[in-house]
Design an enzyme around this catalytic site. Structure first.
Site, PDB file in Angstrom:
ATOM      1  N   ALA A 180      -8.553   1.948   7.959  1.00  0.00           N
ATOM      2  CA  ALA A 180      -7.458   1.512   7.082  1.00  0.00           C
ATOM      3  C   ALA A 180      -6.157   1.288   7.844  1.00  0.00           C
ATOM      4  O   ALA A 180      -5.250   0.623   7.343  1.00  0.00           O
ATOM      5  CB  ALA A 180      -7.230   2.533   5.970  1.00  0.00           C
ATOM      6  N   ASP A 198      -4.041   9.346  13.811  1.00  0.00           N
ATOM      7  CA  ASP A 198      -4.514   9.006  12.463  1.00  0.00           C
ATOM      8  C   ASP A 198      -5.245   7.671  12.505  1.00  0.00           C
ATOM      9  O   ASP A 198      -5.143   6.866  11.586  1.00  0.00           O
ATOM     10  CB  ASP A 198      -3.355   8.952  11.466  1.00  0.00           C
ATOM     11  N   ASP A 237       0.585   2.188  11.520  1.00  0.00           N
ATOM     12  CA  ASP A 237       0.844   3.547  11.042  1.00  0.00           C
ATOM     13  C   ASP A 237       0.773   4.624  12.120  1.00  0.00           C
ATOM     14  O   ASP A 237      -0.202   5.359  12.227  1.00  0.00           O
ATOM     15  CB  ASP A 237      -0.086   3.900   9.883  1.00  0.00           C
ATOM     16  N   LYS A 254      -7.941   5.195  11.935  1.00  0.00           N
ATOM     17  CA  LYS A 254      -9.037   5.008  10.989  1.00  0.00           C
ATOM     18  C   LYS A 254      -9.047   3.534  10.603  1.00  0.00           C
ATOM     19  O   LYS A 254      -8.060   2.823  10.829  1.00  0.00           O
ATOM     20  CB  LYS A 254      -8.849   5.903   9.759  1.00  0.00           C
ATOM     21  N   MET A 286       3.078   9.175   4.144  1.00  0.00           N
ATOM     22  CA  MET A 286       4.465   9.116   4.592  1.00  0.00           C
ATOM     23  C   MET A 286       5.290   8.081   3.843  1.00  0.00           C
ATOM     24  O   MET A 286       6.461   7.902   4.148  1.00  0.00           O
ATOM     25  CB  MET A 286       4.517   8.803   6.091  1.00  0.00           C
ATOM     26  N   GLU A 294       5.543   4.390   0.970  1.00  0.00           N
ATOM     27  CA  GLU A 294       5.008   3.193   0.344  1.00  0.00           C
ATOM     28  C   GLU A 294       5.378   2.004   1.216  1.00  0.00           C
ATOM     29  O   GLU A 294       6.468   1.966   1.785  1.00  0.00           O
ATOM     30  CB  GLU A 294       5.598   3.034  -1.059  1.00  0.00           C
ATOM     31  N   GLY A 311       0.824  -1.199   0.000  1.00  0.00           N
ATOM     32  CA  GLY A 311       0.000   0.000   0.000  1.00  0.00           C
ATOM     33  C   GLY A 311       0.858   1.248   0.000  1.00  0.00           C
ATOM     34  O   GLY A 311       2.080   1.177   0.003  1.00  0.00           O
TER      35      GLY A 311
END
Length: 165
Positions: free
Chosen positions: A138, A134, A152, A136, A23, A25, A19
């Site tokens: 995902a 952050d 993340d 979420k 910030m 890959e 993905g």
């Protein structure tokens, strides 16, 4: 910078892209020294020259290193090879919570264990003065054995610079 399967970054060999985000890959790779699969979060070349973004990447590594919890993806190290900067992390198999939600509503008996594990991970981080910032669907993985893993911490912030690394 898009890496192709077979590309080597130090001891890591790229298998496939996983993905991409703000910030960097993320790639599935193989650690050729320890013979295990890992996730590599690679800082894009156009960002690696920016001292502020590089410092933020380093900060994410430091914050993750301060967290050792079964519901937070582990960091194994920080790597720099051939000018490419990468976080070396636990490869978490399974769909994201976003992918699971896209298949339909979660029944209560599925939602409660997810919520409980997510709350445990966040409580652990907060007790150590770290806020994700952050969170979420995902950034939450659901493993095949039912475990939740928070991913993340790129936007994470230490509440008190004296309590976290």
């Amino acid at each position: 910078m898009t890496l192709t399967p077979g590309t080597r970054l130090g001891p890591y060999e790229i298998d496939a892209p996983i993905g991409a985000g703000g910030m960097g890959e993320v790639y599935q790779a193989r650690d050729t020294q320890l013979k295990r699969k890992v996730a590599l979060k690679v800082l894009p070349a156009e960002v690696a020259g920016d001292p502020d973004r590089l410092a933020r990447f380093q900060r994410e590594a430091e914050l993750l290193a301060a967290l050792n919890h079964p519901h937070i993806a582990q960091i194994f190290g920080l790597s720099e090879a051939e000018g490419v900067h990468a976080l070396v992390m636990e490869l978490v198999e399974g769909p994201t919570l976003a992918e699971r939600i896209s298949r339909g509503p979660l029944p209560l008996d599925e939602a409660l264990p997810i919520a409980t594990q997510l709350a445990e991970a966040l409580e652990y981080a907060h007790e150590r003065g770290i806020v994700h910032r952050d969170l979420k669907p995902a950034n939450v993985k659901l493993t095949p054995d039912g475990a939740v893993k928070v991913l993340d911490f790129g936007l994470a912030k230490a509440l008190d610079e004296g309590t976290a690394p």
